[in-house]
Design a protein around this motif. Structure first.
Motif, PDB file in Angstrom:
ATOM      1  N   TYR A   1      60.330  19.757 103.120  1.00 14.24           N
ATOM      2  CA  TYR A   1      58.957  20.054 103.553  1.00 14.24           C
ATOM      3  C   TYR A   1      58.928  20.558 104.989  1.00 14.24           C
ATOM      4  O   TYR A   1      58.091  21.392 105.336  1.00 14.24           O
ATOM      5  N   TYR A   2      59.843  20.065 105.806  1.00 14.08           N
ATOM      6  CA  TYR A   2      60.011  20.684 107.135  1.00 14.08           C
ATOM      7  C   TYR A   2      60.393  22.150 106.969  1.00 14.08           C
ATOM      8  O   TYR A   2      59.872  23.033 107.654  1.00 14.08           O
ATOM      9  N   ASP A   3      61.324  22.386 106.038  1.00 15.50           N
ATOM     10  CA  ASP A   3      61.810  23.752 105.820  1.00 15.50           C
ATOM     11  C   ASP A   3      60.710  24.681 105.323  1.00 15.50           C
ATOM     12  O   ASP A   3      60.759  25.892 105.540  1.00 15.50           O
ATOM     13  N   LYS A   4      59.719  24.111 104.640  1.00 12.51           N
ATOM     14  CA  LYS A   4      58.585  24.915 104.167  1.00 12.51           C
ATOM     15  C   LYS A   4      57.624  25.281 105.285  1.00 12.51           C
ATOM     16  O   LYS A   4      56.702  26.077 105.072  1.00 12.51           O
ATOM     17  N   GLY A   5      57.809  24.675 106.451  1.00 15.42           N
ATOM     18  CA  GLY A   5      56.945  24.984 107.580  1.00 15.42           C
ATOM     19  C   GLY A   5      55.757  24.060 107.740  1.00 15.42           C
ATOM     20  O   GLY A   5      54.861  24.346 108.546  1.00 15.42           O
ATOM     21  N   LEU A   6      55.720  22.956 106.991  1.00 20.50           N
ATOM     22  CA  LEU A   6      54.624  22.011 107.160  1.00 20.50           C
ATOM     23  C   LEU A   6      54.713  21.343 108.519  1.00 20.50           C
ATOM     24  O   LEU A   6      55.820  21.154 109.062  1.00 20.50           O
ATOM     25  N   ASP A   7      53.556  20.975 109.062  1.00 21.29           N
ATOM     26  CA  ASP A   7      53.615  20.229 110.318  1.00 21.29           C
ATOM     27  C   ASP A   7      54.241  18.864 110.047  1.00 21.29           C
ATOM     28  O   ASP A   7      54.368  18.423 108.909  1.00 21.29           O
ATOM     29  N   THR A   8      54.637  18.172 111.098  1.00 20.60           N
ATOM     30  CA  THR A   8      55.431  16.953 110.959  1.00 20.60           C
ATOM     31  C   THR A   8      54.734  15.900 110.113  1.00 20.60           C
ATOM     32  O   THR A   8      55.350  15.281 109.234  1.00 20.60           O
TER      33      THR A   8
END
Length: 521
Positions: A276-283
């Protein structure tokens, strides 16, 4: 059908389902009782899944990864209009008693014995009623608690091995209802009075040992302390061990798989968060998505366990959330948008606060990959699960408001179309947001009326045409508003629901039909 006939039919169903007599279960039982798993998620929104519960697939359905919910949906029935209450304890008490919140009066979340919430005592305008702050009690005589026959007690009396795993949040500290073992469960895994974990991490002992945080520390999982294991996983492992113990005894089991996830604190489940980090979601949102996926893995693990033990065809699985998805605070991104197209979220009378993802798989009874638009509400689970277990002619000390949805599962006519649904929240949750505040609500068919106690304001929506509750129809359809206001007011009077008062004068806030009558003079 006019409002008088609706109410007669509705209250008549209550008398048929529940009766105030001494608890007793001497029922005609089937030769083989099914195992029953209630997979109950905390704060999971209608859109927090890759399973679409709307007529359209949304970007949230593509964001979250819940393959085991998809697997469950493929094997059973999806409910697109399933409801709980706007906050947790009222839902959980309704589940365990079959009572609507207006009747059981545990209308807000519980924790400390005999204490109203500070945001209620400090409210500037409203004086809130003495609701049942001590929660559910299996014994009579506990002040500020609802005395009721808990569902697991009836199941245990009928031969079931009853397991509670995870969040309980059914009774205040120091009352019988805080311990699931007092409510008919044979096993209690990590359940106590609090409704949130201090920590999801075994490396942090799930919050144990943190000074000043003792009330939130998750109990009973000491063997995992100091280990690199997430709370969702630890509870699942323990639940499977308890199911195994039941099978060794050759007993049918009822598992209340009641996860703390996805409640705050929003903490990363390291098994899933990187994608989900890799998808660009905020932390924050990446961590939240990992909580969702960890919950889904638990569902898959339980389904795999049942398959490995040869119990798949003899086990009913019900999936439900206890209130709408959190959106007004503690989330990343724009507030009050995380449940779109539904309006608002947890704590709100709008659909985002009360509409839930619900799935049921009953092998041999539900049609695989089927969908129903029948409206069901949390108190319906009580008579439904008891019917699934084969219990007949059971006695309860409380009147039961719920109606079994077994006919829906069997693709028969439930006659739910004209049944009014009710929500009653004469309380203050704390945060401010759309639809949040002291209110009472009814839904009948496609129409929904919300009445706010702060200013006696009303909102009327046609959910079929306006699922986002964007257009208030009170002025445009005054007769429909009057009809629903009368039905809601009559119900509140019938169950003697507690009503807030004006703080300055002590005068009770009028019922919604009284407001409309005054406005029409």
């Amino acid at each position: 059908m006019n409002s008088g006939k609706l109410l007669i039919a509705f209250f008549g169903s209550i008398l048929l389902v529940g009766c105030k007599e001494k608890p007793n279960v001497k029922s005609e039982m089937p030769s083989t009782q099914p195992n029953i798993v209630l997979f109950f998620v905390d704060d999971m929104g209608w859109q927090d899944t890759s399973v679409p519960f709307w007529t359209e697939r949304t970007h949230y359905n593509d964001l979250y990864q819940t393959p085991n919910m998809e697997r469950l949906a493929e094997g059973g029935m999806k409910f697109t209009q399933a409801y709980a209450t706007a906050v947790c304890t009222p839902t959980r008490v309704s589940l365990m008693t079959g009572m609507n919140a207006a009747r059981h009066r545990v209308t807000n979340w519980t924790l400390h014995k005999d204490q109203l919430q500070p945001m209620e005592t400090n409210h500037k305008t409203l004086s809130f009623p003495e609701w049942n702050v001590n929660g559910l009690s299996p014994v009579d005589g506990i002040d500020k608690a609802v005395y009721a026959t808990p569902m697991p007690q009836l199941l245990r009396d009928a031969g079931y091995f009853t397991i509670h795993a995870g969040k309980a949040h059914l009774g205040a500290i120091g009352t019988p209802g805080e311990d699931p073992l007092n409510l008919g469960f044979d096993v209690n895994i990590a359940g106590h009075a609090a409704g949130a974990p201090e920590s999801y991490l075994g490396t942090e002992n799930f919050g144990n040992g943190k000074k000043g945080k003792e009330v939130w520390a998750v109990p009973g999982l000491e063997k995992y302390h100091g280990k690199d294991i997430f709370l969702t996983e630890a509870i699942t492992v323990e639940a499977m061990e308890a199911m195994d113990a039941a099978l060794e005894k050759n007993q049918p089991f009822f598992l209340n798989m009641s996860h703390y996830a996805v409640h705050i604190p929003i903490m990363a489940d390291d098994r899933f968060v990187q994608k989900y980090y890799d998808k660009g979601l905020d932390t924050i949102e990446a961590k939240y998505a990992s909580l969702v996926e960890g919950m889904d893995k638990s569902l898959g693990d339980i389904m795999d366990f049942l398959e490995d033990k040869g119990q798949t065809d003899n086990t009913i699985i019900l999936f439900m959330s206890d209130n709408g998805g959190l959106s007004v605070h503690a989330r990343g991104g724009e507030r009050n948008t995380h449940n779109k197209p539904l309006n608002s979220g947890k704590g709100s009378a709008y659909e985002g606060g009360i509409r839930e993802p619900m799935l049921v798989k009953w092998p041999g009874r539900t049609v695989p990959n089927s969908v129903t638009d029948n409206q069901v509400i949390i108190e319906d689970f009580y008579p439904t699960i008891l019917e699934m277990a084969g219990l007949k002619n059971y006695k309860t000390v409380q009147a039961v408001d719920g109606v079994s949805f077994v006919p829906t599962l069997e693709n028969k006519n439930n006659n739910f179309e004209d049944r009014p649904l009710f929500w009653h929240y004469p309380n203050e949750w704390g945060p401010s947001g759309p639809g949040i505040g002291a209110s009472s609500t009814t839904r009948i068919g496609d129409y929904k009326l919300i009445y706010y106690y702060l200013d006696s304001r009303m909102e009327l929506f046609n959910l079929k045409d306006d699922i986002g509750e964007t257009k208030n129809l009170v002025e445009e359809e005054p007769e429909k508003a009057k009809e629903l206001a009368k039905i809601l007011s009559d119900y509140l009077r019938e169950v003697e629901a507690q009503i807030p008062a004006k703080k300055e004068s002590g005068e009770q806030i009028p019922y919604p039909d009284e407001v409309l009558n005054l406005n029409n003079k």
